[in-house]
Design a protein around this motif. Structure first.
Motif, mmCIF file in Angstrom:
data_model
loop_
_atom_site.group_PDB
_atom_site.id
_atom_site.type_symbol
_atom_site.label_atom_id
_atom_site.label_comp_id
_atom_site.label_asym_id
_atom_site.label_seq_id
_atom_site.Cartn_x
_atom_site.Cartn_y
_atom_site.Cartn_z
ATOM 1 N N HIS A 90 1.324 -1.205 0.137
ATOM 2 C CA HIS A 90 0.375 0.196 0.437
ATOM 3 C C HIS A 90 0.730 1.438 0.514
ATOM 4 N N ASP A 101 6.658 1.853 5.798
ATOM 5 C CA ASP A 101 5.179 1.061 5.711
ATOM 6 C C ASP A 101 4.497 1.154 4.340
ATOM 7 N N GLU A 136 -4.121 1.873 5.538
ATOM 8 C CA GLU A 136 -3.742 2.220 7.495
ATOM 9 C C GLU A 136 -5.489 1.885 8.499
ATOM 10 N N HIS A 389 4.867 3.562 12.099
ATOM 11 C CA HIS A 389 3.717 4.429 12.744
ATOM 12 C C HIS A 389 4.469 5.266 12.907
HETATM 13 MN MN MN Z 1 1.039 0.387 8.422
#
Ligand code: MN
Ligand code: HGY
Ligand code: MN
Length: 417
Positions: A90, A101, A136, A389
């Motif tokens: 993503h 991430d 997310e 995060h």
């Molecule tokens: Mn994440």
């Protein structure tokens, strides 16, 4: 059906080009402390998608967008009747997200295609990159909602109806950025899916291994909780008569911590969001909204954690004379990945000589959704301090390169010559 790595054993990705692409993507939607802020379906998310598609087209990939905004970039094989061997992740981030991430997994897959193209290597099955919408679950809950629709875990109408804190719907925001594609989500064939990702935890760094051979993902349960007491005057309301929703919430926050620790060593629990009404310093809060995220690799234990949360809500409601509405919005059971994909990752890792270990993912991923309908597995690389995060999220170029080499050879093994 796999091709022994010896067919292309010399082949390696270009680690510098991978790193440069990750840094270029990080220029879009920069955070205030060096990370990334591209919340799902915002203008920044659109710009990141546009750049990704530009890169894919430069590699002569055909690009398909489905009606959840998932993007598929396909490199043809010699037999295009075969379903593609896929890899991806993503591009949307947390509000204080890092540069790696999700982004690593999308751009590692792109690096695989760049490497195949520059070495003029053909594969039998097509090779494909996938970019999933709203992994997310920060702006639109729950997480991994689009890969969830793809896997038949959520109805599309449910996903479309998700709203952000401003009441904007996922569907409207998807249309607004121009990524409400034509293909029905779920109609896209896949032979297998790999997802390369930073571990987002401390294990690989602690054990000094470059590669995590991920065999599955832990389960998670998400809750929305509304605590209703009574607004009243901070000065003239005696302590005994108060129905203070925020004091009740403080008990619940401690309870979530207690539940996680009681169900160790793997149980985790987090209160990530909280809002107070009327949020005025001289009015006793009459209402609090908070979210709870419980996780455990064992679904039975995860169920016990949920039960304990319900018990704590009841006792706090009684002791603080407040109403507590506990709404479970999502249950994602633990998953186990496909043996053939795990073996392809493991064979490639061993042949490349990287230090490695098998592990279960603590974080959720799109792979944890899609694995229910497509043979799937993941490749982890370490991140500094296990931090994610967080805008300080960092991974070393050589580890990212190692994970991408494993991805290249795992995909080649399944895509055939
Ligand atoms: Mn994440
Ligand atoms: O919640 C998760 O584990 C993922 O970051 N969406
Ligand atoms: Mn992720």
């Amino acid at each position: 059906m796999t091709t022994p790595m010896s067919a292309h054993h010399h082949l390696r990705v270009n680690g510098q080009r991978l790193w440069d692409s990750i840094m270029a993507m990080a220029e879009i939607g920069p955070g205030e402390q060096g990370g990334s802020r591209r919340l799902a379906l915002t203008e920044e998310d659109k710009q990141g998608r546009d750049l990704f598609i530009e890169w894919c087209k430069a590699e002569n990939c055909s690009v398909t967008i489905d009606d959840m905004g998932n993007i598929f970039a396909t490199r043809p094989g010699t037999d295009n009747d075969l379903p593609p061997v896929c890899s991806g992740s993503h591009l949307d981030t947390q509000p204080h997200g890092g540069k790696f991430d999700g982004i690593y997994g999308v751009l590692a897959a792109l690096e695989v295609i760049r490497t195949l193209n520059e070495n003029d290597i053909s594969t039998r099955a097509p090779v494909e990159i996938v970019m999933w919408t709203n992994e997310e679950g920060s702006r639109f809950a729950p997480a991994m909602v689009s890969s969830g629709v793809f896997a038949g875990l959520f109805e599309k109408e449910y996903a479309y109806s998700r709203t952000d804190s401003q009441g904007k719907s996922l569907r409207d925001e998807l249309e607004k950025i121009g990524y409400l594609g034509a293909q029905r989500c779920g109609d896209h064939p896949m032979a297998a899916l790999f997802e390369a990702h930073i571990e987002q935890g401390p294990i690989l760094e602690r054990d000094n291994h470059q590669i995590g051979i991920v065999i599955g993902g832990q389960g998670q349960r998400w809750f929305d909780i509304t605590i209703t007491g009574q607004d009243s005057h901070a000065g003239s309301t005696p302590m005994p008569g108060r129905r203070d929703a925020l004091v009740a919430a403080s008990g619940l926050i401690r309870a979530v911590q207690k539940i996680a620790l009681e169900h160790g060593p793997h149980g985790v629990g987090t209160v990530g969001e909280i809002s107070v009404s009327p949020n005025s310093r001289n009015t006793i809060p009459g209402e609090v909204f908070l979210t709870v995220d419980l996780r455990n690799p064992d679904d039975a234990v995860l169920g016990q954690m949920r039960d304990r949360l319900g018990e704590h809500c009841t006792s706090i409601s009684d002791s603080h004379n407040v109403q507590i509405n506990l709404d479970e919005i999502w249950h994602n059971p633990p998953v186990r990945f496909h043996q053939d994909c795990i073996r392809a990752v493991s064979d490639a890792t061993r042949a490349l000589g990287y230090g490695h270990q098998e592990m279960v993912s603590g974080a959720g991923h799109d792979a944890c959704q899609v694995c229910r309908i497509v043979p799937t597995s993941m490749i982890f690389v370490p991140c500094e301090g296990g931090l994610s995060h967080n805008e300080q999220e960092h991974a070393e170029p050589e580890d990212l390169e190692a994970g991408c080499n494993v991805l290249l050879h795992a995909m080649l093994a399944l895509a055939g010559r």
